[in-house]
Design an enzyme around this catalytic site. Structure first.
Site, mmCIF file in Angstrom:
data_model
loop_
_atom_site.group_PDB
_atom_site.id
_atom_site.type_symbol
_atom_site.label_atom_id
_atom_site.label_comp_id
_atom_site.label_asym_id
_atom_site.label_seq_id
_atom_site.Cartn_x
_atom_site.Cartn_y
_atom_site.Cartn_z
ATOM 1 C CB THR A 146 -40.533 23.526 -14.997
ATOM 2 O OG1 THR A 146 -41.494 23.960 -15.954
ATOM 3 C CG2 THR A 146 -40.694 24.338 -13.728
ATOM 4 C CG HIS A 147 -40.796 20.173 -17.969
ATOM 5 N ND1 HIS A 147 -41.013 18.842 -17.723
ATOM 6 C CD2 HIS A 147 -41.681 20.844 -17.188
ATOM 7 C CE1 HIS A 147 -42.002 18.701 -16.857
ATOM 8 N NE2 HIS A 147 -42.420 19.910 -16.507
ATOM 9 C CE LYS B 128 -16.699 25.847 -30.043
ATOM 10 N NZ LYS B 128 -16.677 24.386 -30.164
ATOM 11 C CG ASN C 221 -5.476 -5.175 11.621
ATOM 12 O OD1 ASN C 221 -4.730 -5.069 10.648
ATOM 13 N ND2 ASN C 221 -5.892 -6.347 12.079
ATOM 14 C CB SER D 70 -11.405 24.641 -31.345
ATOM 15 O OG SER D 70 -11.109 23.891 -32.497
ATOM 16 C CD GLN E 249 -2.908 -2.470 1.199
ATOM 17 O OE1 GLN E 249 -2.464 -2.859 2.268
ATOM 18 N NE2 GLN E 249 -2.387 -2.837 0.047
ATOM 19 C CD GLU F 219 -17.074 20.866 -22.112
ATOM 20 O OE1 GLU F 219 -17.770 20.454 -23.041
ATOM 21 O OE2 GLU F 219 -15.962 21.386 -22.291
ATOM 22 C CE1 TYR G 65 -7.067 -3.741 7.412
ATOM 23 C CE2 TYR G 65 -6.073 -5.900 7.126
ATOM 24 C CZ TYR G 65 -6.186 -4.573 6.752
ATOM 25 O OH TYR G 65 -5.424 -4.083 5.726
ATOM 26 C CB SER H 174 -0.914 0.012 1.227
ATOM 27 O OG SER H 174 -0.147 -0.012 2.415
ATOM 28 C CG ASN I 170 -14.680 24.963 -26.649
ATOM 29 O OD1 ASN I 170 -15.696 25.428 -27.167
ATOM 30 N ND2 ASN I 170 -13.744 24.341 -27.332
HETATM 31 N N1 ARG Z 1 -1.716 -1.356 4.580
HETATM 32 C C1 ARG Z 1 -2.739 -1.903 5.376
HETATM 33 C C2 ARG Z 1 -4.075 -1.234 5.042
HETATM 34 O O1 ARG Z 1 -4.080 -0.222 4.420
HETATM 35 C C3 ARG Z 1 -2.431 -1.716 6.829
HETATM 36 C C4 ARG Z 1 -3.020 -2.740 7.737
HETATM 37 C C5 ARG Z 1 -2.356 -4.054 7.501
HETATM 38 N N2 ARG Z 1 -2.893 -5.039 8.361
HETATM 39 C C6 ARG Z 1 -2.718 -6.341 8.122
HETATM 40 N N3 ARG Z 1 -3.263 -7.180 8.940
HETATM 41 N N4 ARG Z 1 -2.077 -6.775 7.047
HETATM 42 O O2 ARG Z 1 -5.110 -1.722 5.385
#
Ligand code: ARG
Length: 489
Positions: free
Chosen positions: A150-151, A278, A105, A272, A317, A285, A312, A21, A280
């Site tokens: 409206t509409h 143009k 966790n 453009s 993640q 958008e 968990y 992560s 824009n």
């Molecule tokens: N990188 C993990 C996450 O974002 C952190 C927690 C990891 N916990 C584990 N039991 N592997 O959730």
């Protein structure tokens, strides 16, 4: 660092990359360190680790916090391990004590709550600025008549002020939704550990206080398993995105030659590559499209969480970057829209011209009800007949005569109504129609004035609460860092 005990040292490089992560974790690095500082202080104060160990851990964390340069490589899996690994380099064996009574966790849930707190406040701040701009446009355009639709068909006279106030009050609810969500985000999950708490005599409230939280997440499984603290703000952001998108869409329409109600600033427009004439509205958008992304992000996030058993799961993640994306694109959109609106040039003449189109037919029907005692349905039919005749004959509202109204009345109720030309003109004038709207929240300049005043009061309340939230977090972080500096010596 982690694997040796159970798995041996080797890890497949592709597996490491696939599950890491770290790409996201740069966004929570600062929070991770602050969280570790608070945790270490609590462990030290409670005698769970020795004072000297706490001091060296804090010294190391402070160095990491100040340099903020961490080696974020995939074999380290995530930011929590990266910080711990670096702490070992800084302070040696004492680093191994930091993870007492803690799990990644509860750590990641903590970091994400801190991130969400900050992002909610940032977006709220940006929204307050947008709201100020909408109020300013309303203030300046109380008499700028334009059709209400409206509409997407011209319906009744309104004003630019009234129209912008409609968006103002919509965004005010977005602000309230974010504020409400904040209270549930602002709770500390730390101390939940992996899922079942700990036998160490920790003080969860103390850690929460050190990090500026309003309280703790009660249940330790809930604390690590749930992500509604992200889903709820994401839902609020999806709604906010939808609301931004509707205003963006109107500005896109209004900036067409067909409407001509607004001219966007050149600096905020594109052109453009082939058509030299143009101009824009590209940013608007993009805004429409980004709001679709916020909706999609919410859908992904809900789907991701919905079938997860407690507590968990690593799936969670994958939610973090999606949530961050919503925070980022919506904040940028709010800021962009503020810029576009504050530099937009509205065209009152074009708007007024679009009102010459039987928009006051309802007014005339109302008048017949009040003055001639007709049932509204009957009056509706007579005026409808009158408009049909006028449109067919190419007669504009200003050219309609009492005789034409009488013709229509003859056909519907078998007798004339004998309105004077002055009465008829008064009924059909958009200016008079607006001026006579006495009901609360309507487009008359007086009602708009009241609404602006009430809007300002609401904004001031929301601003005060936001500043209070920001101050609490800022002061908590400052005093935490002061304490860390003191203890680290
Ligand atoms: N990188 C993990 C996450 O974002 C952190 C927690 C990891 N916990 C584990 N039991 N592997 O959730």
């Amino acid at each position: 660092m982690l694997r040796e005990g159970r798995l041996g040292e080797g890890v497949d490089a592709e597996f490491a990359r696939y599950t890491s992560s770290l790409a996201f974790d740069v966004n929570i690095l600062e929070y991770d360190i602050l969280g570790s500082m608070a945790h270490a202080i609590m462990l030290g104060k409670r005698g769970i680790i020795r004072e000297e160990e706490m001091r060296s851990i804090l010294r190391g964390l402070l160095n990491i916090y100040r340099s903020k340069n961490l080696k974020l490589e995939h074999e380290l899996e995530d930011v929590h391990i990266a910080v711990e690994a670096r702490l070992f380099e800084e302070v040696g064996e004492a680093a191994g004590k930091l993870h007492t009574a803690r799990s990644r966790n509860d750590q990641v849930a903590l970091d994400l709550r801190m991130l969400a707190r900050d992002r909610i406040n940032r977006i709220s701040r940006a929204l307050l600025t947008l709201e100020e701009v909408l109020l300013k446009i309303a203030e300046d355009n109380k008499h700028a008549l334009m059709p209400g639709y409206t509409h997407l068909q011209r319906a009744q006279p309104a004003t630019l002020a009234h129209h912008m106030l409609a968006h103002f009050w919509t965004f005010l609810r977005d602000l309230e939704r974010l504020q409400d969500a904040y209270a549930r985000v602002n709770l500390s999950p730390l101390g939940a550990c992996a899922l079942a708490g700990t036998s160490f005599a920790i003080d969860r409230e103390e850690v929460a206080r050190l990090l500026g939280f309003g309280g703790i997440v009660e249940n330790s499984q809930d604390a690590v398993a749930s992500r509604d603290f992200l889903l709820e703000p994401m839902a609020a952001l999806a709604l906010l995105g939808v609301n931004l998108s509707r205003l963006a869409e109107e500005l896109i329409l209004w900036s067409t030659a067909e409407f001509g109600f607004v001219e966007l600033s050149d600096e905020l427009s594109s052109t453009s590559s082939i058509m030299p004439q143009k101009k824009n509205p590209d940013a608007l958008e993009i805004m429409r499209a980004r709001s679709a992304r916020a909706v999609g992000n919410l859908t992904s996030a809900l789907a991701l969480v919905k079938a997860l058993p407690l507590a968990y799961n690593r799936d969670l993640q994958e939610l973090s970057p999606i949530a961050l994306d919503s925070f980022e694109i919506i904040e940028a959109s709010v800021s962009m829209l503020t810029k576009i609106l504050s530099s937009a040039e509205f065209k009152p003449h074009k708007m007024r011209a679009a009102c010459d189109d039987f928009l006051t037919a309802t007014e005339l029907a109302d008048y017949l009800v009040r003055e001639k005692g007709l049932a509204f349905r009957t009056a509706h039919r007579i005026v409808g007949r009158l408009v049909a005749k006028a449109v067919k004959a190419g007669v504009s509202p200003q050219e309609v005569t009492p005789e034409m109204l009488d013709d229509a009345a003859q056909e519907v109720i078998g007798e004339p109504l004998r309105l004077s030309s002055a009465e008829l003109e008064r009924c059909l004038s958009p200016e008079k129609s607006i001026a006579e709207k006495h009901s609360k929240g309507s487009p008359s300049p007086e009602a708009v004035d009241t609404s602006i005043r009430r809007g300002r009061v609401k904004l001031a309340e929301l601003r005060a609460k936001l500043e209070e939230r920001e101050r609490k977090v800022k002061e908590a972080f400052e005093s935490l860092l002061r304490e860390v500096e003191k203890l680290a010596g």
